[in-house]
Structure formats: structure tokens, C-alpha cells
Design a protein around this motif. Structure first.
Motif, mmCIF file in Angstrom:
data_model
loop_
_atom_site.group_PDB
_atom_site.id
_atom_site.type_symbol
_atom_site.label_atom_id
_atom_site.label_comp_id
_atom_site.label_asym_id
_atom_site.label_seq_id
_atom_site.Cartn_x
_atom_site.Cartn_y
_atom_site.Cartn_z
ATOM 1 N N GLU A 370 0.733 -1.094 0.029
ATOM 2 C CA GLU A 370 -0.024 0.059 -0.134
ATOM 3 C C GLU A 370 0.744 1.130 0.114
ATOM 4 N N LEU A 371 1.954 1.204 0.901
ATOM 5 C CA LEU A 371 2.816 2.498 0.790
ATOM 6 C C LEU A 371 3.535 2.201 -0.482
ATOM 7 N N ALA A 372 4.096 1.498 -1.107
ATOM 8 C CA ALA A 372 4.697 1.621 -2.344
ATOM 9 C C ALA A 372 3.726 2.185 -3.491
ATOM 10 N N GLU A 373 2.453 1.711 -3.436
ATOM 11 C CA GLU A 373 1.556 2.362 -4.397
ATOM 12 C C GLU A 373 1.335 4.053 -4.038
ATOM 13 N N GLU A 374 1.307 4.229 -2.910
ATOM 14 C CA GLU A 374 1.243 5.665 -2.470
ATOM 15 C C GLU A 374 2.530 6.556 -2.875
ATOM 16 N N LEU A 375 3.587 6.091 -2.953
ATOM 17 C CA LEU A 375 4.925 6.745 -3.146
ATOM 18 C C LEU A 375 4.921 6.442 -4.453
ATOM 19 N N ASP A 376 4.330 5.783 -5.255
ATOM 20 C CA ASP A 376 4.503 5.434 -6.773
ATOM 21 C C ASP A 376 6.069 4.886 -7.023
ATOM 22 N N MET A 377 6.050 3.997 -6.177
ATOM 23 C CA MET A 377 7.166 3.112 -6.287
ATOM 24 C C MET A 377 6.839 1.588 -6.589
ATOM 25 N N SER A 378 7.800 0.971 -7.006
ATOM 26 C CA SER A 378 7.257 -0.465 -7.098
ATOM 27 C C SER A 378 7.415 -1.376 -5.792
ATOM 28 N N PRO A 379 6.628 -2.440 -5.429
ATOM 29 C CA PRO A 379 6.923 -3.137 -4.192
ATOM 30 C C PRO A 379 8.183 -3.631 -3.887
ATOM 31 N N VAL A 380 9.006 -4.006 -4.978
ATOM 32 C CA VAL A 380 10.157 -4.602 -4.932
ATOM 33 C C VAL A 380 11.163 -3.394 -4.410
ATOM 34 N N GLU A 381 11.104 -2.489 -5.247
ATOM 35 C CA GLU A 381 12.055 -1.221 -4.893
ATOM 36 C C GLU A 381 11.987 -0.637 -3.381
ATOM 37 N N LEU A 382 10.611 -0.613 -2.838
ATOM 38 C CA LEU A 382 10.313 -0.155 -1.535
ATOM 39 C C LEU A 382 11.107 -1.162 -0.531
ATOM 40 N N ARG A 383 10.917 -2.399 -0.875
ATOM 41 C CA ARG A 383 11.420 -3.376 -0.004
ATOM 42 C C ARG A 383 12.870 -3.353 -0.017
ATOM 43 N N LYS A 384 13.505 -3.238 -1.138
ATOM 44 C CA LYS A 384 14.999 -3.392 -1.252
ATOM 45 C C LYS A 384 15.451 -2.101 -0.452
ATOM 46 N N LYS A 385 14.834 -1.023 -0.438
ATOM 47 C CA LYS A 385 15.247 0.361 0.276
ATOM 48 C C LYS A 385 15.412 0.043 1.768
ATOM 49 N N ASN A 386 14.532 -0.870 2.305
ATOM 50 C CA ASN A 386 14.502 -1.008 3.648
ATOM 51 C C ASN A 386 14.765 -2.307 4.372
ATOM 52 N N MET A 387 14.731 -3.282 3.474
ATOM 53 C CA MET A 387 14.936 -4.558 3.965
ATOM 54 C C MET A 387 16.348 -4.884 4.692
ATOM 55 N N TYR A 388 16.313 -5.761 5.542
ATOM 56 C CA TYR A 388 17.476 -6.424 6.232
ATOM 57 C C TYR A 388 18.633 -6.638 5.446
ATOM 58 N N SER A 389 19.814 -6.256 5.595
ATOM 59 C CA SER A 389 20.970 -7.017 5.188
ATOM 60 C C SER A 389 21.835 -7.321 6.225
ATOM 61 N N GLN A 390 23.135 -7.775 5.731
ATOM 62 C CA GLN A 390 23.986 -8.340 6.710
ATOM 63 C C GLN A 390 24.422 -7.138 7.733
ATOM 64 N N ASP A 391 24.425 -7.494 9.051
ATOM 65 C CA ASP A 391 24.509 -6.588 10.076
ATOM 66 C C ASP A 391 23.546 -5.817 10.508
ATOM 67 N N SER A 392 22.334 -5.641 9.893
ATOM 68 C CA SER A 392 21.188 -4.751 10.107
ATOM 69 C C SER A 392 21.043 -5.059 11.632
ATOM 70 N N VAL A 393 20.283 -3.980 12.174
ATOM 71 C CA VAL A 393 19.932 -3.757 13.636
ATOM 72 C C VAL A 393 18.176 -4.012 13.437
ATOM 73 N N THR A 394 17.685 -4.834 14.216
ATOM 74 C CA THR A 394 16.238 -5.283 14.318
ATOM 75 C C THR A 394 15.609 -4.178 15.089
ATOM 76 N N ALA A 395 14.295 -4.298 15.106
ATOM 77 C CA ALA A 395 13.293 -3.273 16.073
ATOM 78 C C ALA A 395 13.791 -3.425 17.358
ATOM 79 N N SER A 396 14.238 -4.721 17.901
ATOM 80 C CA SER A 396 14.487 -5.035 19.436
ATOM 81 C C SER A 396 16.006 -4.548 19.536
ATOM 82 N N GLY A 397 16.600 -4.172 18.610
ATOM 83 C CA GLY A 397 18.149 -3.997 18.793
ATOM 84 C C GLY A 397 19.023 -4.923 18.486
ATOM 85 N N GLN A 398 18.698 -6.115 17.977
ATOM 86 C CA GLN A 398 19.538 -7.041 17.722
ATOM 87 C C GLN A 398 20.398 -6.823 16.310
ATOM 88 N N LYS A 399 21.721 -7.066 16.387
ATOM 89 C CA LYS A 399 22.478 -6.749 15.089
ATOM 90 C C LYS A 399 22.386 -8.178 14.463
#
Ligand code: MOS
Length: 763
Positions: A370-399
Motif C-alpha cells: 500500500e505504501l509503495a503504491e502511495e509513493l509511486d514505487m514498485s513493491p520490490v523497490e520499496l522493500r529493497k530500500k528498507n529490508m535487512y541486510s548483513q549486520d542490520s539492527v532489528t526493532a529489538s536492537g539485535q544486530k
């Protein structure tokens, strides 16, 4: 690394007995002189019990005993909260509550006796809506509690107000999910044998968690764990479902068996199973999300309320898993999550494959689209911008280090397999006619094993016979998932012997230490390590014996293909000759294995810490066709890519993927238990619909392997991750095809036809 037995799609070790119908399930068990028992269940979902008259029932032919809550030594049980009644005493709180049980010479006579029981109820107002249950001053379901709240898990990270202030766009959406049934093929069955081989009671049956059943039976009887022996039979599916409901059944049968000093058997009909068993938690989910103009997430605020039904059951832990997964696999600085569980007078809810993740993923992954549509982005593009990669820190603070964060990989592989980019482009163009096609995806990260729910350890026992064959016991249970085969492969690999030489024994609580429950997709990871540990101890013992005998350094010897080899690959001895000699000289050829998972942490007040020691990553993509004229929805194809660390048995992993995708599809588009004032209306499969082969699309399973340092041969989890992604992928595909965004599960005909959820929220 090359393997001989591991990483191979060998056939299941229990295949022969299962496909030939020789396997004994709980209902097949028979003991001399056994009695049959039935339970009378409530006519209301909330009522006071004024009077129970069993006098006529007792006089019925064949009847040996009629019992009420007053005959149960300790009537309350529960793994987390002891609020579940073995039989309802003064009050029923849900439609599945049993009130009276009877044992007789036949099942028919037991049932006939119960028809003569007279129960006088005083019906009470009930609460059937979780949002009603949470209102201040609302009617209390359990008088001894402060209110209807079962649990509240907060999580705080950063400052959401600041995050929303920085946002270019803020979306607020509500999603709801439904009550569903596990729908295991085999209804529940137990048989309790009293005064059996020095045990007060032996319990057989379709038991998912033998140690949990043992604890419950011992607690209800008020006896020691050693007095109760639980032996698992073949089980016809469970999916989290044969836990508390079986514990209650086993406790009831135990009370009767002891009183009558005869074995007592109880087998539920499908209707009884629907009525009494716990279900998957329905959730009300409020999401607020902020993002910058170029799609970077700035804040998320989430409120999730789960319907626990009449009892707490596993609600505190189910909702805890939701907390960890509520924000999805996305990295952002500001998160505020409040996850609640409440009592209602609906059927109670507990463990079901996924365990608190399918609900939040449906919301979270719908919201991302829904957010991707509002931002006029593709669902994949929006996910790639924000998703976890190596060493990301989660919502609970875990690396996220120490294992491979493979979201990008699973996503790419699934997209490639189903030809996502091309189809997305094609279906994004204007489509003419009623039938429209779309494609949607969802991604997830999932904590492996129990995490901060409980101590995560398991045992195994391997006995090698003098002739070189072996028996493997584990404290974890085969529930149809393939555990026996996996553990046999691990044993064969470590000892260098053949699969056919290994015998796999059913769980028997007297033989192996308490290994916790076979839940949380933990068997391969935790139980597999325990089996590997036992096998390695034995391998070492055998090699040391051989090193002495042949005057070699132990480092230069190996066990392989039933032989002992030296470093240049010369065969020195037969495995079976070594074990024969060891046996004859009095060397122990058995070993216990034990494995405890690495350290984890959780601060329940703040919702922070390292809740799991490793994670798995998955991506599922659905291609659908929507008939916008009729609401008919056809799932054309689904791709499912899952990182399992290492596939001990790739054929079995594929089986898990097929099954999980099927269950996710049922959850997504058709399954819904109908309940009216807490009473279940859909009690069999003619009106409770689950997918059949006709509903199934082509499924493309993709196994991704990034071996985990803590997994046996690198293996992690697969059972539950396969189910959690489907509903969101399908909802996103439906929206892509038709522009109809549905925020309530299931996406049934009516919802797809009118193109919206039947509740407010969003546009
Ligand atoms: Mo499972 S749903 O963790 O029994």
C-alpha cells in the motif's frame, strides 16, 4: 563439504508403514479389558453451572463411571497460565468446555449415558469481540483476574513522534485476521493404561508434545513425573494443534483409568475435535507507518490485539513472536509496538504452525504494498530500500550477524523463478474484460526455535548394537514433519553407517530427558544437534578404540560406509567388527546427546534484546487471476524461496514448502471458522472449507542454503516459515490485478467481489 547421507533426498524412514497402512495411530491402539469414554460439552459459551445431575446416566447399560470436575484432583492446568479446566466446575467460559465424562464398555454406551445427564445452566452475557474485551469496565471472563487482558508486550525503539514528523507520507491502516482450525487429518486420540509396568499411568496417543502431556497429567493427578509415562504413537498431523487439547484428554482418561483400574480410550469424532480443540488467534492490527519521499521508512507504530478465547493457553508466547516479527524484515530507527492478548468467550486459541507470525505478516506485507503504491514505487523497490541486510539492527536492537542475512537472495531467486519482473510489468498495464491478472510478493525473517520463550535444549540417545546396527531415540517428536528421517540421516552421516542399519524409536518419556516441546520449527536445529552430539561421542569412542587396537593416531582414522579407514583411504576394519569387539570387551556403545542453544536475551519491559540466536529468511510470490465480475479468485502459480541453512533432506524440505504454501493459501483465501456467540457453526469439512488439489496452483519451491554456524551441518528451520507468507503475497497479487485492497482474511468470494474488507480503516 561433501556428504554421504546428509543433504540427500532419501525416502522417509517411516514411509513403508505409513503408505501400507500398517502404522499404528492413537485410535488403533488396543489393550485388553479397555473401556471407552466420552465427554459432554457445554451448550453455551458463557454460563454458570447451577446443577449437574448424573444419576440417570450412571444407571445406563455398560456404564462404569460418570465423572464431573469434583472428581478431578487438580482441575486447573496450563503450560504458562494455569487457567484451563479439565472439566468445567462452576462456570463454562467457552463452547468446548467439557462438563461430564463417562466411561463404558463401548463408545456407544458412553455416549448414550451422557445423553441422560441433566445440566442446569444460567446463561451469562459473553464477550465475543476482542475490542470489546479490552474496554475498561467490560464484563470479566475470569473473576479472579483484574481484567480480560492475558498479556501485553511493549516494544520501544527510538522516537516514533520524531520519526513521523520526518515523514513525507504517513499511512494508517487496519487489518484483521480470522479464526481457523488446524484441520489435521487424524482427530485426537488417547489411551491411558493404569498401573502399567510400575507406572501409575501410561499414556499413548496422538500427542505432539509428550513431555508437556506428562506434566499436565502429573499435575492434574497430583503425582510425580516418574509416575506418568507418555509414549507417542504415529500422528496424523498436528501443526501445533495436539498439545493442550490432548493434555486435557489424557488427564481425563487418566482419572477414569485409575478410578476403574482399566485402560480407558478416548477418540474424538471430527465434530468433537472442531468443538473442543484450540484454534489460530484472530488478530486486530493497527499499523501506522511513515516514509520519506524516496521510500525510506521513518517510523512505525503498531497495535495488535489477539483473541485468546476462554483460556490463556499459548497466547503469551504466540503474541511474543508477533512482537519480534511485527515490523517485518525492515530496518528503521523508530518503532513503537504494543501487542496484547485478551480473554473472550470464543474458542480458545493456541499454537498453530506460524505461531503469531502469519497475522502480522499479512498486515505488514500488505501495508508495504500500500505504501509503495502511495509513493509511486514498485513493491520490490520499496522493500529493497528498507529490508535487512548483513549486520542490520532489528526493532529489538539485535544486530543480525553470525549468520547469513539472505533476504536479497531469497527474493531474487523467487522473482527469477516465477518471472516476476516481466509479469509485474505486463499486469500493471490496463487489462480489459472481467478477468484480470496480478502478481504479489511478501518477505519475512523468522526467529528459529523457541527464542526467549523458554530454555532451548534437547536430548537424544543412540544405542549401537554389537552387530553395528543402531537405535536412535530423541526427546523431540515426529509429527509428520520428517524428523525420524532427518535424525537418521544425521546419525548415519556421523557414524558412517547405512540408513537401513538405523532403527528410529518413538518418543517415550522414560528413555530420554525432557527436551521441551516439538514446536517452533526447532527439531532439526536443536534436536538435530543433540543427535549429532550423541553420534559424535560414539564415533570418538569407536575411533579411540580402533586407534589403540591398530596403533594409529585417532586423528588419522575415519568411519565411512561401514568401515574404518586410515588417512590414505585404506580399509582397516568393518564397523560391525569393531562394535562386536567393543561389546565383547565391555565398552559402552550407547551415548546420550545434549544440545543447548546459544545465549539469547530479552527485556520484557522495553521489548529489546537478542530474542533468537539465528533467523531464517523467505520470500513467496503469488500470481493470481481475479474475476472482477464474480469475485472468483484463482491462484495460478506460487514461488517459495526459503533459506534453510542446509537442507538435511531436500525432498523433505520441498514437502514442507508444498504443505506450508497449501496451508497459507487456505488461510489466505478460504478458511474461516464460523462462530456465533462463541458457538462453532462449522464443525466438519463439508462447511469448513480447506484447499483441495483443485485449488492448488503450480508451486515452485526454491531451497536456498547458507549454512548456519550453529546448525547441525548448517541446518536451520523450515516447517513454519513456509506458511507465514502466502496470505500477504496473495492479497498483494489481488490488489495488483484488480485494484481491490482487502484488509481482512480470508479473501473469499464476497470480499474479492466487493473489493474491500467488511470493516473500516484505510481508503
Ligand atoms: Mo508450533 S505452532 O510452534 O507447535
Amino acid at each position: 563439504m561433501t556428504f554421504k547421507h546428509v543433504n540427500k533426498g532419501i525416502k522417509r524412514v517411516d514411509a513403508y508403514e505409513k503408505v501400507t497402512g500398517k502404522a499404528k495411530f492413537g485410535a488403533d491402539m488396543e489393550f485388553a479389558d479397555m473401556l471407552f469414554a466420552k465427554v459432554l460439552r457445554s451448550e453455551y459459551s458463557h454460563a454458570e453451572i447451577k446443577k449437574i445431575d448424573v444419576s440417570e446416566a450412571k444407571k445406563m447399560p455398560g456404564v462404569k463411571g460418570v465423572y464431573t470436575a469434583f472428581d478431578i484432583p487438580n482441575n486447573l492446568f496450563g503450560v504458562i497460565v494455569q487457567d484451563q479446566q479439565v472439566l468445567a466446575k462452576d462456570k463454562v467460559v467457552l463452547a468446548g468446555d467439557g462438563i461430564v465424562m463417562a466411561a463404558a464398555e463401548s463408545e456407544k454406551e458412553a455416549a448414550a449415558a451422557l445423553e441422560k445427564v441433566k445440566v442446569k445452566y444460567e446463561e451469562l452475557d459473553g464477550i465475543y469481540d476482542v475490542m470489546e474485551a479490552r474496554k475498561e469496565g467490560s464484563l470479566k471472563i475470569h473473576e479472579d483476574k483484574e481484567d480480560n487482558q492475558v498479556i501485553h508486550h511493549p516494544l520501544r525503539k527510538g522516537d516514533v513522534e520524531k520519526g513521523f514528523a520526518e515523514a513525507y507520507l504517513i499511512l494508517e491502516r487496519e487489518y484483521t485476521t480470522q479464526l481457523i482450525e488446524h484441520s489435521y487429518l487424524e482427530p485426537e486420540a488417547v489411551i491411558v493404561v493404569p498401573n502399567d509396568q510400575n507406572h501409575l499411568v501410561s499414556v499413548y496417543g496422538s500427542i505432539q508434545n509428550p513431555y508437556a502431556a506428562r506434566s499436565a497429567v502429573a499435575a492434574v493427578l497430583g503425582v510425580e513425573l516418574a509416575d506418568v509415562r507418555v509414549i507417542q504413537n504415529h500422528i496424523g498431523g498436528s501443526f501445533g494443534g495436539k498439545d493442550e487439547v490432548i493434555s486435557a484428554m489424557a488427564a481425563r482418561a487418566a482419572v477414569m483409568a485409575l478410578d476403574l483400574d482399566r485402560p480407558v480410550k478416548m477418540v474424538n469424532t471430527r465434530e468433537e475435535s472442531f468443538t473442543e480443540s484450540y484454534k489460530r488467534h484472530p488478530y486486530n492490527l493497527k499499523y501506522k507507518i511513515g516514509a520519506t519521499e524516496d521510500g525510506k521508512l521513518t517510523a512505525m507504530e503498531i497495535e495488535a490485539a489477539a483473541d485468546s478465547g476462554g483460556y490463556a493457553c499459548q497466547t503469551p508466547f504466540v503474541t511474543w513472536r508477533s512482537v519480534v516479527q511485527a515490523t517485518g524484515p525492515y530496518e528503521l530507527d523508530n518503532v513503537k509496538t504494543d501487542t496484547y492478548g485478551y480473554y473472550t468467550n470464543n474458542p480458545y486459541t493456541g499454537a498453530m504452525r506460524g505461531y503469531g507470525s502469519p497475522q502480522v505478516i499479512f498486515a505488514q506485507e500488505s501495508l508495504m504494498d500500500e505504501l509503495a503504491e502511495e509513493l509511486d514505487m514498485s513493491p520490490v523497490e520499496l522493500r529493497k530500500k528498507n529490508m535487512y541486510s548483513q549486520d542490520s539492527v532489528t526493532a529489538s536492537g539485535q544486530k543480525l550477524d553470525g549468520h547469513t542475512v539472505s533476504l536479497a537472495e531469497v527474493m531474487e531467486k523467487a522473482m527469477k523463478e516465477i518471472n516476476y519482473e516481466e509479469k509485474y510489468k505486463e499486469y500493471s498495464k490496463e487489462q480489459f474484460g472481467d478477468k484480470k491478472r496480478g502478481i504479489g510478493l511478501s518477505i519475512s525473517f523468522r526467529g528459529c526455535s523457541l527464542g526467549a520463550e523458554a530454555i532451548d535444549a534437547a536430548a537424544s540417545l543412540i544405542q549401537i548394537n554389537k552387530d553395528g546396527s543402531a537405535a536412535v531415540y530423541s526427546g523431540l517428536a515426529e509429527n509428520g514433519q520428517g524428523l525420524k528421517t532427518i535424525f537418521t540421516q544425521i546419525t548415519a552421516e556421523v557414524l558412517g553407517i547405512r540408513i537401513e542399519d538405523i532403527d528410529y524409536m518413538e518418543v517415550d518419556t522414560t528413555f530420554t530427558p525432557d527436551s521441551g516441546s516439538t514446536v517452533a520449527s526447532r527439531a532439526t536445529l536443536i534436536g538435530g544437534n543433540a543427535v549429532k552430539n550423541a553420534a559424535e561421542k560414539l564415533r570418538k569412542r569407536i575411533i579411540n578404540f580402533a586407534a589403540d587396537k591398530f596403533d594409529f593416531s585417532a586423528d588419522n582414522l575415519a568411519l565411512k560406509d561401514g568401515f574404518l579407514y586410515d588417512e590414505s583411504g585404506n580399509r582397516l576394519a568393518l564397523f560391525s567388527d569393531l562394535t562386536q569387539e567393543m561389546g565383547n570387551t565391555g565398552i559402552l556403545l550407547s551415548a546420550y546427546g545434549w544440545y543447548k542453544g546459544p545465549e539469547i536475551s530479552w527485556d520484557e519491559e522495553k521489548g529489546c534484546g537478542n530474542p533468537y540466536f539465528t533467523y531464517v529468511y523467505g520470500c513467496q510470490i503469488a500470481e493470481v487471476e481475479v474475476d472482477t465480475g464474480t469475485g472468483e479468485l484463482t491462484i495460478l502459480e506460487m514461488a517459495a524461496a526459503h533459506d534453510v541453512g542446509r537442507a538435511i533432506n531436500p525432498a523433505n524440505v520441498k514437502g514442507q514448502i508444498y504443505g506450508g504454501v497449501m496451508m497459507g493459501l487456505g488461510y489466505g483465501i478460504m478458511e474461516e471458522l464460523e462462530v456465533e456467540k462463541g458457538m462453532i457453526k462449522t464443525k466438519n469439512f463439508h462447511d469448513y472449507l480447506i484447499p483441495t488439489i483443485k485449488d492448488m496452483p503450480e508451486i515452485k519451491p526454491i531451497i536456498v542454503e547458507n549454512p548456519d554456524p550453529d546448525g547441525p551441518f548448517g541446518a536451520k528451520s523450515i516447517g513454519e516459515p513456509t506458511l507465514e507468507l502466502g496470505s500477504a503475497a496473495i492479497a498483494n497479487a489481488v490488489a495488483h490485478a484488480s485494484g481491490r485492497r482487502i484488509r481482512s482474511l480470508p479473501l473469499n468470494l464476497e470480499r474479492v467481489l466487493i473489493g474491500r474488507s467488511l470493516h473500516k480503516g484505510g481508503k
